[in-house]
Design a protein around this motif. Structure first.
Motif, PDB file in Angstrom:
ATOM      1  N   ILE A 107       6.765   2.653  49.956  1.00 28.63           N
ATOM      2  CA  ILE A 107       5.852   2.535  48.805  1.00 28.63           C
ATOM      3  C   ILE A 107       6.637   1.986  47.626  1.00 28.63           C
ATOM      4  O   ILE A 107       7.874   1.987  47.597  1.00 28.63           O
ATOM      5  N   CYS A 108       5.869   1.530  46.619  1.00 32.07           N
ATOM      6  CA  CYS A 108       6.506   1.037  45.400  1.00 32.07           C
ATOM      7  C   CYS A 108       6.554   2.161  44.359  1.00 32.07           C
ATOM      8  O   CYS A 108       6.019   3.251  44.572  1.00 32.07           O
ATOM      9  N   LEU A 109       7.145   1.855  43.174  1.00 32.32           N
ATOM     10  CA  LEU A 109       7.257   2.863  42.127  1.00 32.32           C
ATOM     11  C   LEU A 109       5.900   3.265  41.585  1.00 32.32           C
ATOM     12  O   LEU A 109       5.699   4.409  41.150  1.00 32.32           O
ATOM     13  N   CYS A 110       4.955   2.359  41.584  1.00 31.47           N
ATOM     14  CA  CYS A 110       3.602   2.672  41.108  1.00 31.47           C
ATOM     15  C   CYS A 110       2.902   3.632  42.067  1.00 31.47           C
ATOM     16  O   CYS A 110       2.166   4.534  41.641  1.00 31.47           O
ATOM     17  N   CYS A 111       3.115   3.427  43.360  1.00 31.87           N
ATOM     18  CA  CYS A 111       2.480   4.298  44.356  1.00 31.87           C
ATOM     19  C   CYS A 111       2.988   5.724  44.240  1.00 31.87           C
ATOM     20  O   CYS A 111       2.289   6.683  44.613  1.00 31.87           O
ATOM     21  N   GLU A 112       4.238   5.892  43.728  1.00 35.35           N
ATOM     22  CA  GLU A 112       4.819   7.223  43.608  1.00 35.35           C
ATOM     23  C   GLU A 112       3.955   8.146  42.759  1.00 35.35           C
ATOM     24  O   GLU A 112       3.884   9.353  43.001  1.00 35.35           O
ATOM     25  N   ARG A 113       3.265   7.565  41.740  1.00 35.40           N
ATOM     26  CA  ARG A 113       2.487   8.374  40.795  1.00 35.40           C
ATOM     27  C   ARG A 113       1.067   8.619  41.286  1.00 35.40           C
ATOM     28  O   ARG A 113       0.285   9.265  40.595  1.00 35.40           O
ATOM     29  N   LYS A 114       0.722   8.085  42.445  1.00 34.15           N
ATOM     30  CA  LYS A 114      -0.638   8.255  42.945  1.00 34.15           C
ATOM     31  C   LYS A 114      -0.809   9.646  43.557  1.00 34.15           C
ATOM     32  O   LYS A 114       0.149  10.229  44.084  1.00 34.15           O
ATOM     33  N   PRO A 115      -2.034  10.216  43.479  1.00 29.56           N
ATOM     34  CA  PRO A 115      -2.282  11.599  43.948  1.00 29.56           C
ATOM     35  C   PRO A 115      -1.920  11.810  45.417  1.00 29.56           C
ATOM     36  O   PRO A 115      -1.469  12.887  45.789  1.00 29.56           O
ATOM     37  N   GLN A 116      -2.156  10.786  46.256  1.00 31.11           N
ATOM     38  CA  GLN A 116      -1.929  11.005  47.687  1.00 31.11           C
ATOM     39  C   GLN A 116      -0.457  11.228  48.035  1.00 31.11           C
ATOM     40  O   GLN A 116      -0.127  11.666  49.138  1.00 31.11           O
ATOM     41  N   HIS A 117       0.456  10.910  47.101  1.00 31.21           N
ATOM     42  CA  HIS A 117       1.883  11.130  47.354  1.00 31.21           C
ATOM     43  C   HIS A 117       2.430  12.311  46.567  1.00 31.21           C
ATOM     44  O   HIS A 117       3.642  12.546  46.573  1.00 31.21           O
ATOM     45  N   LYS A 118       1.555  13.029  45.872  1.00 30.71           N
ATOM     46  CA  LYS A 118       1.992  14.174  45.064  1.00 30.71           C
ATOM     47  C   LYS A 118       2.551  15.264  45.987  1.00 30.71           C
ATOM     48  O   LYS A 118       1.927  15.665  46.962  1.00 30.71           O
ATOM     49  N   GLY A 119       3.723  15.744  45.653  1.00 29.56           N
ATOM     50  CA  GLY A 119       4.363  16.791  46.435  1.00 29.56           C
ATOM     51  C   GLY A 119       5.061  16.301  47.695  1.00 29.56           C
ATOM     52  O   GLY A 119       5.625  17.109  48.439  1.00 29.56           O
TER      53      GLY A 119
END
Length: 464
Positions: A107-119
């Motif tokens: 994933i990219c740095l933007c995807c890191e902040r998306k809910p599906q990657h939380k935790g």
């Protein structure tokens, strides 16, 4: 940035094959194409080959001399850049720096902040790449070991197949030999046993083939997985990390399945002795009593007064006789066969360690000591009882080894008109050997060659 890459791709796409140009060249008109497309060699797009060294531009239709084609190095460099830059996040058009352990994806740095990657556990792809590369290499090692085991298994199965076919071949020859002299009245039984053997052979070969095919399939699957893992290890970081956990899981889940062990024991065994009772009755119809002729006996042989037994290794002075053997320690029977069928029995017993017996032409040489002369070409049709561990030999040339587990009483059958001389083990009721068909033109007489410490006894005639 994606739009820029898209624009560059459009500029670098060949108008002929609609693919990124391969080895781009510039025509006189300034347009560029794949070299293969200009020359008409591109398998993906059929174009006319240039005629008389002139190519026609597909865009402006201007002619161009083939010798004027120039490589477009700048465009080739741009194409390489496009290929290296295209691995971006589809949503954010950013480089894929991170690897999500939970989702097994880059994933990219933007995807890191998306809910599906939380935790989720997120790590830099470059930091974990070597760890996963090491794991992939371990997977390759494990699969290679399985591949080696699989190859050894294939060789073992092929060896089993060869041994089985040879075993069946020898068994078939044995059965055919047993039935050859009974074909006139045991034809149906022979076909029955051969059919059963053929079915057993076919069934076992089919099972062996299925096992071999199964192993071959597994071998191919292992090769494919190995190629996939090696390709990942040799590719870019992005290619290596994309789905790496799923790839590892699939590789470690591979379980080599061994085919079921197949017995190579033959179940089709022909007990011909059970079928020989009638044959023995037939042979007895032609049985004659054989008495030994002392006038033909070598000086080292002792012949009993009734002519029923000969013992080797007993030197004694005998009267001169033109018919006496002076080289071979042999003796003939008094009876001569000039026509018809005749059968007699010889008791070789345990005492006879080395002896030869059968029939010969009445005029065979008496003073020759060449053992190689005892063969059909010189008028002898006989077999040799060798030392216990060596079994029997048919005195053909070259000699023919015969297998007999036990031999006590041997039957000798002569069919003068048919030109056949056959031998039978009368204890087990089995056929031993039949010489190839001959053309008899001289009287035949029973022939016996006895070595020292051996003896032969003529079996008396028994009425049936």
């Amino acid at each position: 940035m994606a739009s820029v890459i898209k624009k560059l791709r459009e500029e670098a796409t060949c108008s002929n094959c609609q693919q990124l140009m391969s080895d781009p060249v510039v025509l006189d008109c300034g347009h560029s194409f794949c070299y293969a497309c200009v020359m008409g060699n591109n398998e993906n797009h059929q174009v006319d080959r240039p005629a008389k060294g002139i190519a026609i531009c597909a865009l402006c239709m201007q002619p161009c001399q083939i010798e004027n084609l120039r490589p477009n190095k700048k465009l080739k460099s741009i194409i390489e850049t496009i290929k290296n830059c295209e691995k971006l996040c589809e949503e954010h058009e950013e480089k894929l720096h991170l690897f999500c352990e939970d989702d097994d994806q880059l994933i990219c740095l933007c995807c890191e902040r998306k809910p599906q990657h939380k935790g989720h556990v997120l790590v830099l792809a470059n930091h974990v790449c070597e760890d996963y590369k090491e794991k992939l290499q371990k997977a390759v090692t494990k699969l290679r070991e399985d591949e080696s085991l699989c190859n050894n298994l294939k060789l073992f199965l092929r060896k089993q197949r060869t041994e089985w076919e040879e075993k069946v071949k020898l068994q078939r020859q044995k059965i055919q030999s047993e039935f050859e002299n009974l074909r006139s009245f045991l034809h149906n039984e022979e076909n029955h046993f051969l059919r059963r053997l053929g079915e057993e052979e076919e069934q076992t070969l089919r099972q062996l083939q299925e096992g071999e095919d199964k192993v071959e399939k597994q071998s191919q699957e292992l090769k494919n997985q190995i190629q996939e893992l090696e390709k990942k290890c040799q590719g870019t970081v992005q290619n290596l990390m994309e789905g790496v956990k799923q790839t590892l899981t699939r590789s470690f889940d591979v379980k080599l399945e061994f085919p079921e062990a197949i017995s190579l024991d033959l179940h089709t065994v022909c007990n011909v002795s059970e079928l020989y009772f009638d044959v023995r009755k037939i042979l007895k119809r032609y049985q004659v009593s054989v008495t030994l002729d002392p006038e033909t006996a070598h000086d080292d042989l002792f012949v009993s007064e009734d002519g029923g037994k000969v013992i080797g290794g007993h030197p004694q002075k005998k009267p001169h006789s033109a018919s006496r053997f002076t080289a071979l320690t042999a003796v003939l029977g008094r009876e001569g066969f000039t026509s018809g069928r005749h059968y007699f029995e010889v008791n070789v017993g345990e005492e006879s360690k080395l002896c030869e017996f059968g029939v010969c032409q009445a005029n065979v040489p008496r003073d020759s000591n060449m053992k190689s002369l005892i063969q059909p070409d010189w008028g002898f049709w006989a077999i040799r009882k060798c030392q216990a561990e060596r079994g029997l030999q048919a005195l053909t040339w070259p000699r023919t080894s015969l297998h007999q587990e036990y031999l006590s009483v041997v039957g000798v059958f002569v069919d003068y008109e048919a030109g056949l001389v056959s031998f039978y083990n009368m204890e087990t009721g089995s056929h031993i050997f039949t010489f190839p068909k001959a053309s008899f033109s001289h009287p035949l007489r029973p022939f016996f060659l006895v070595y020292s410490s051996s003896s032969l006894t003529m079996s008396p005639r028994i009425c049936w």
